[in-house]
Each structure stands twice: as structure tokens, then as C-alpha cells.
Write an enzyme that holds these catalytic residues in place. Structure first.
Site, PDB file in Angstrom:
ATOM      1  N   ASN A   7       0.828  -1.104  -0.032  1.00 16.65           N
ATOM      2  CA  ASN A   7      -0.025   0.214  -0.032  1.00 16.65           C
ATOM      3  C   ASN A   7       1.025   1.301  -0.074  1.00 16.65           C
ATOM      4  O   ASN A   7       1.362   1.676   1.072  1.00 16.65           O
ATOM      5  CB  ASN A   7      -0.623  -0.137   1.417  1.00 16.65           C
ATOM      6  CG  ASN A   7      -1.978   0.836   1.360  1.00 16.65           C
ATOM      7  OD1 ASN A   7      -1.984   1.896   0.662  1.00 16.65           O
ATOM      8  ND2 ASN A   7      -3.003   0.700   2.172  1.00 16.65           N
ATOM      9  N   ARG A  99      -2.496  -1.805  -3.722  1.00 14.06           N
ATOM     10  CA  ARG A  99      -3.550  -0.906  -3.699  1.00 14.06           C
ATOM     11  C   ARG A  99      -3.117   0.305  -4.889  1.00 14.06           C
ATOM     12  O   ARG A  99      -2.003   0.717  -4.887  1.00 14.06           O
ATOM     13  CB  ARG A  99      -3.679  -0.108  -2.346  1.00 14.06           C
ATOM     14  CG  ARG A  99      -4.473   1.401  -2.666  1.00 14.06           C
ATOM     15  CD  ARG A  99      -4.726   1.767  -1.174  1.00 14.06           C
ATOM     16  NE  ARG A  99      -5.300   2.890  -1.200  1.00 14.06           N
ATOM     17  CZ  ARG A  99      -4.741   4.149  -0.757  1.00 14.06           C
ATOM     18  NH1 ARG A  99      -3.733   4.245  -0.360  1.00 14.06           N
ATOM     19  NH2 ARG A  99      -5.709   5.034  -0.930  1.00 14.06           N
ATOM     20  N   HIS A 188     -11.301   5.887  -1.630  1.00 10.22           N
ATOM     21  CA  HIS A 188     -11.243   4.893  -0.296  1.00 10.22           C
ATOM     22  C   HIS A 188     -12.007   3.754  -0.572  1.00 10.22           C
ATOM     23  O   HIS A 188     -12.783   3.233   0.327  1.00 10.22           O
ATOM     24  CB  HIS A 188     -12.028   5.781   0.773  1.00 10.22           C
ATOM     25  CG  HIS A 188     -11.269   6.998   1.371  1.00 10.22           C
ATOM     26  ND1 HIS A 188     -11.535   8.165   1.828  1.00 10.22           N
ATOM     27  CD2 HIS A 188      -9.808   7.032   1.526  1.00 10.22           C
ATOM     28  CE1 HIS A 188     -10.812   8.859   2.264  1.00 10.22           C
ATOM     29  NE2 HIS A 188      -9.558   8.193   2.159  1.00 10.22           N
ATOM     30  N   ARG A 249      -7.452  19.189   3.932  1.00 10.31           N
ATOM     31  CA  ARG A 249      -8.130  19.441   2.743  1.00 10.31           C
ATOM     32  C   ARG A 249      -9.216  20.191   2.970  1.00 10.31           C
ATOM     33  O   ARG A 249     -10.059  19.517   3.890  1.00 10.31           O
ATOM     34  CB  ARG A 249      -8.552  18.334   2.149  1.00 10.31           C
ATOM     35  CG  ARG A 249      -7.152  17.579   1.114  1.00 10.31           C
ATOM     36  CD  ARG A 249      -7.596  16.273   0.540  1.00 10.31           C
ATOM     37  NE  ARG A 249      -6.815  15.143   1.149  1.00 10.31           N
ATOM     38  CZ  ARG A 249      -6.873  13.962   1.059  1.00 10.31           C
ATOM     39  NH1 ARG A 249      -7.832  13.486   0.102  1.00 10.31           N
ATOM     40  NH2 ARG A 249      -6.233  12.915   1.699  1.00 10.31           N
ATOM     41  N   GLU A 392      -7.932  -2.394   5.052  1.00  7.37           N
ATOM     42  CA  GLU A 392      -7.739  -2.460   3.730  1.00  7.37           C
ATOM     43  C   GLU A 392      -6.585  -3.229   3.092  1.00  7.37           C
ATOM     44  O   GLU A 392      -7.178  -3.920   2.145  1.00  7.37           O
ATOM     45  CB  GLU A 392      -7.093  -0.780   3.500  1.00  7.37           C
ATOM     46  CG  GLU A 392      -8.262   0.196   3.422  1.00  7.37           C
ATOM     47  CD  GLU A 392      -7.859   1.712   3.275  1.00  7.37           C
ATOM     48  OE1 GLU A 392      -7.168   2.006   4.402  1.00  7.37           O
ATOM     49  OE2 GLU A 392      -8.049   2.362   2.658  1.00  7.37           O
TER      50      GLU A 392
END
Ligand code: ADP
Length: 407
Positions: A7, A99, A188, A249, A392
Site C-alpha cells: 500500500n 492498492r 477510499h 483538505r 484495507e
């Protein structure tokens, strides 16, 4: 079967090795045999490496290089050399899952990496300039170290959202945007998909019969509305800048502000990028930190900007949940996951409070009790509320397992 998962982030790299025994996937995520992180964020040009194994061995070291393939080669050796060794040699690795942030419109599910897939990942770097190039670097580094015969799989963070209806995916700009690939992709996805399946498992229901809203609240934040096992709406858009207020963000802002800043205040594109991605959100408003824990501590010390940051965060979270609710036309479960979603009882309580009119009733004691993979609604709540620890890496390993077993 042993599956290595990679990842890669812009200045980090998480990796782990899972062993899957028997012919069926375990119902819950097993402990990885080996886990490693590489972090370049602390000192320029220095890779900080940490390795730990399931039998409690560990390693910490630093390598002075920015070169990801060199670091990867060194990192992988810790799998079979020294005290962190958990396998005899590289030939024990059956597959590698990566990923990959952007799969564009073409990649709607996990695929085995081929030259064509690599070219597509490179092409899609235009849409994910920070992530796709490092994902590809990871794929190429593994190919060099393990050889082309070890199957590698690309698991796309956009894939779960690839069935978004056009009405949710297409921005109402000129139609030419659609033809140029400017649309909502959502991100995501690996986490949203994992949580959707885990929610069905925890509720003992068929995922195809459930309407879910999944709140992935970490440094980056996004919601998904899940129906029939697919994401039918999501808050992140063409880029991961859209939607909710995040750590650094902004999330959605009036695009007219950008025109104003460019035209009236002489901003450069790089300045806009820096402010919207790195100096906004919790950090930008609170002036304290992107980390919610520090914002909460500042509120306790009566910092009014920190309070404002939390109020905006909650306001936007509630509005976006409302918007997902409208897309679903009903709701069986609201799911909280990732750093904030899993750990912050106050965010969960304040997000839920506004939906009490629906008959959603939170069990406040359960909410405060550090729930993991638990239902925290009271029995007669009309909506279940779940806290799920997102996994994940395990989701990527599961994808590889399915691809290998169906070939
Ligand atoms: P990423 O998006 O980088 O994967 P995570 O999902 O790990 O991030 O989430 C990181 C964020 O989770 C931190 O910035 C912090 O704000 C938040 N967080 C972690 N633990 C807590 C906690 N106990 N209370 C509130 N927020 C927390």
C-alpha cells in the site's frame, strides 16, 4: 497460500504478508505474519523502516535513499533474512496485491497486472499524479525482485464506485467534460467495500438487501451510499479534494472562490493546490492541527478557532450524510470507520444526534466504550449504527485470494 500486500503513499509505504490456510477465507482478518512501514516524511532523503512479525520480533532502521526500489529490495529481504524472517525465501510468496489509487473508467474490479495494465496505470497518472506513479514503481520493483512469474494484482481504490449512476457521477459542466473523463470517480473504495461486507456480516444480513452509509473519517474523509452491494453515491469526486472537510483538505468549496483567487488575488495554480490540499480543513480553520485529538484539546482550552473547526466539520458531515440518505431513500445502517470514525465518540454522537428524528437512537454508553466491529445503536433504533475497524490490507489480500481461486 502467502500473499504480500503493498500500500504505497506519496512518502510512505505499508506492506504486510498474510498467510491464508485451508480452502476458505477466515471470517475475520488474521494477524499478518509480517508488517513493515517505510516513512520518508520525517527527514529529507531518509527512509525510516519499521518491521514487526506475528511472533513479536521487530526491526527499526534508516536507509539514506529516496529510491523506492532500493528500499523495497531491502525491506523484502527482512521477510527471509535475520530475526524478522517468517519465510524460507521469496519462492514462498504466492501473489502480491497492490492498492492502486486510480483505475479510471476501465478498471471496475481487481485485475492481474500485465503490460497493458501497467500502461493504463501510467496513463491514469494524469488523474492521480501523486499516487499512481508510486503504485507503478512498487509493481515494477516487485517484478524486479520476485520475477515476472509471481502474479501481481492491482486493487483499485476507485473500483467500488465504478457503478455510480450517471446522475451522481457527472458534473453539470459542459458535456465535453464527460467526454474528457471529467466525472466523479470516488476514492477510499477498498475501505468502503470492506466495511460494506463487514457490516452485512456483523448484522447477519445479505449485503444485497442493505442500504448503508459508510463514513470513512481519517485524515482524508469520504462517505459512500451503498445499495445492492455497490456504491451509488459518494462524496469524493474527480479528485480526493471533493466533499467533506478533512484534516488538511477543504472538501467542497464554491468553485467561484477559486476563480476569484486566481483573477483578483493573483494566485498561482500551485498556491491554490497547496492551500486547498495542505492548509485547509481542520488544520486551516483551527490553526492548531490536522489531528482531531489536538483540535479537541484546544477546544478544552477555550480556543475559539478550534471550536469553529469542529462545528464546520460536524455541519458538513451531517449535510453529506443527509445527501447520501436522499440518494438511498432510506437507511439500514450508518457505519463509522478509519482514525476519527473508529476512535472519536464525540464525532459519532454529534453526527447521529441530528438524525434522531428518523428514530436513530445511539447507545451512548456503548459509543463511549471504544467499540470495535460493534453495533452501538439501542435495540429499538430504526437504524443500526456500526463502528468497524477498516482493514484495507486484508481486503486487498482477499481480492488476490479470490482472483487466484477463480482462475
Ligand atoms: P489516514 O487517512 O492517513 O489513513 P487514519 O485513518 O489513520 O488516517 O486517521 C488519522 C486521524 O484519526 C488522525 O489525524 C486523528 O485526527 C484521528 N484520530 C485517531 N485517534 C483518534 C482519537 N482517539 N480521537 C479522535 N481522533 C482520532
Amino acid at each position: 497460500m502467502k500473499i504480500l500486500v503493498l500500500n504505497a503513499g506519496s512518502s510512505s509505504q505499508k506492506s504486510c504478508l498474510y498467510e491464508i490456510e485451508g480452502k476458505q477465507l477466515p471470517a475475520e482478518s488474521p494477524e499478518p505474519l509480517w508488517e513493515a512501514t517505510v516513512d520518508w516524511t520525517h527527514r529529507q532523503g531518509i527512509a525510516e523502516i519499521k518491521v514487526k512479525t506475528s511472533i513479536g520480533e521487530g526491526l527499526k532502521e534508516e536507509i539514506s535513499t529516496q529510491d523506492r526500489s532500493k528500499v523495497m529490495a531491502h525491506l523484502l529481504e527482512t521477510l527471509w533474512l535475520g530475526r524478522t524472517a517468517v519465510i524460507e525465501g521469496p519462492s514462498e510468496i504466492n501473489a502480491v496485491g497492490h492498492r492502486v489509487v486510480h483505475g479510471g473508467r476501465d478498471y471496475r474490479e481487481t485485475v492481474r497486472v500485465t503490460d497493458e495494465v501497467k500502461a493504463a496505470i501510467a496513463r491514469l497518472s494524469a488523474l492521480a499524479p501523486v499516487h499512481n506513479p508510486v503504485n507503478l514503481e512498487g509493481i515494477e520493483a516487485i517484478e524486479n525482485i520476485l520475477g515476472a512469474e509471481v502474479p501481481q494484482f492491482a486493487v483499485f481504490d476507485t473500483a467500488f464506485h465504478s457503478q455510480l449512476p450517471d446522475a451522481a457521477a457527472i458534473y453539470p459542466g459542459p458535456y465535453a467534460w464527460v467526454e474528457r473523463g471529467i466525472r466523479r470517480y470516488g476514492f477510499h473504495g477498498i475501505s468502503h467495500q470492506y466495511c460494506a461486507h463487514r457490516a452485512a456480516q456483523l448484522l447477519n444480513r445479505n449485503l444485497l438487501d442493505l442500504r448503508l452509509i459508510i463514513c470513512h473519517l481519517g485524515n482524508g474523509c469520504s462517505l459512500s451510499a451503498v445499495q445492492n452491494g455497490y456504491s451509488i453515491d459518494t462524496t469524493m469526486g474527480f479528485t480526493p479534494l471533493d466533499g467533506l472537510m478533512m484534516g488538511t483538505r477543504s472538501g467542497s468549496v464554491d468553485p467561484g472562490i477559486l476563480i476569484h483567487l486566481l483573477r483578483q488575488e493573483g494566485y498561482t495554480v500551485d498556491q491554490l493546490d497547496q492551500e486547498l490540499n495542505k492548509e485547509s480543513g481542520l488544520k486551516g480553520i483551527s490553526g492548531v492541527s490536522a489531528d482531531l485529538r489536538q483540535v479537541l484539546a484546544a477546544i478544552d482550552a477555550n480556543n475559539s478557532q478550534a471550536k469553529l473547526a469542529l462545528d464546520i466539520y460536524i455541519h458538513r458531515l451531517r449535510s453529506c450524510i443527509g445527501s447520501m440518505l436522499a440518494s438511498l431513500g432510506g437507511l439500514d445502517a450508518l457505519v463509522f470507520t478509519a482514525g476519527v470514525g473508529e476512535n472519536s465518540a464525540i464525532i459519532r454522537a454529534r453526527a447521529c444526534q441530528t438524525f434522531e428524528f428518523l428514530g436513530l437512537k445511539l447507545d451512548h454508553q456503548q459509543n463511549e466504550n471504544h467499540p470495535v466491529d460493534k453495533d452501538i445503536a439501542i435495540v429499538d433504533s430504526t437504524v443500526r449504527v456500526l463502528v468497524i475497524h477498516t482493514q484495507e490490507d486484508w481486503a486487498i489480500a482477499q481480492e488476490c485470494y479470490h482472483c487466484l481461486s477463480t482462475r
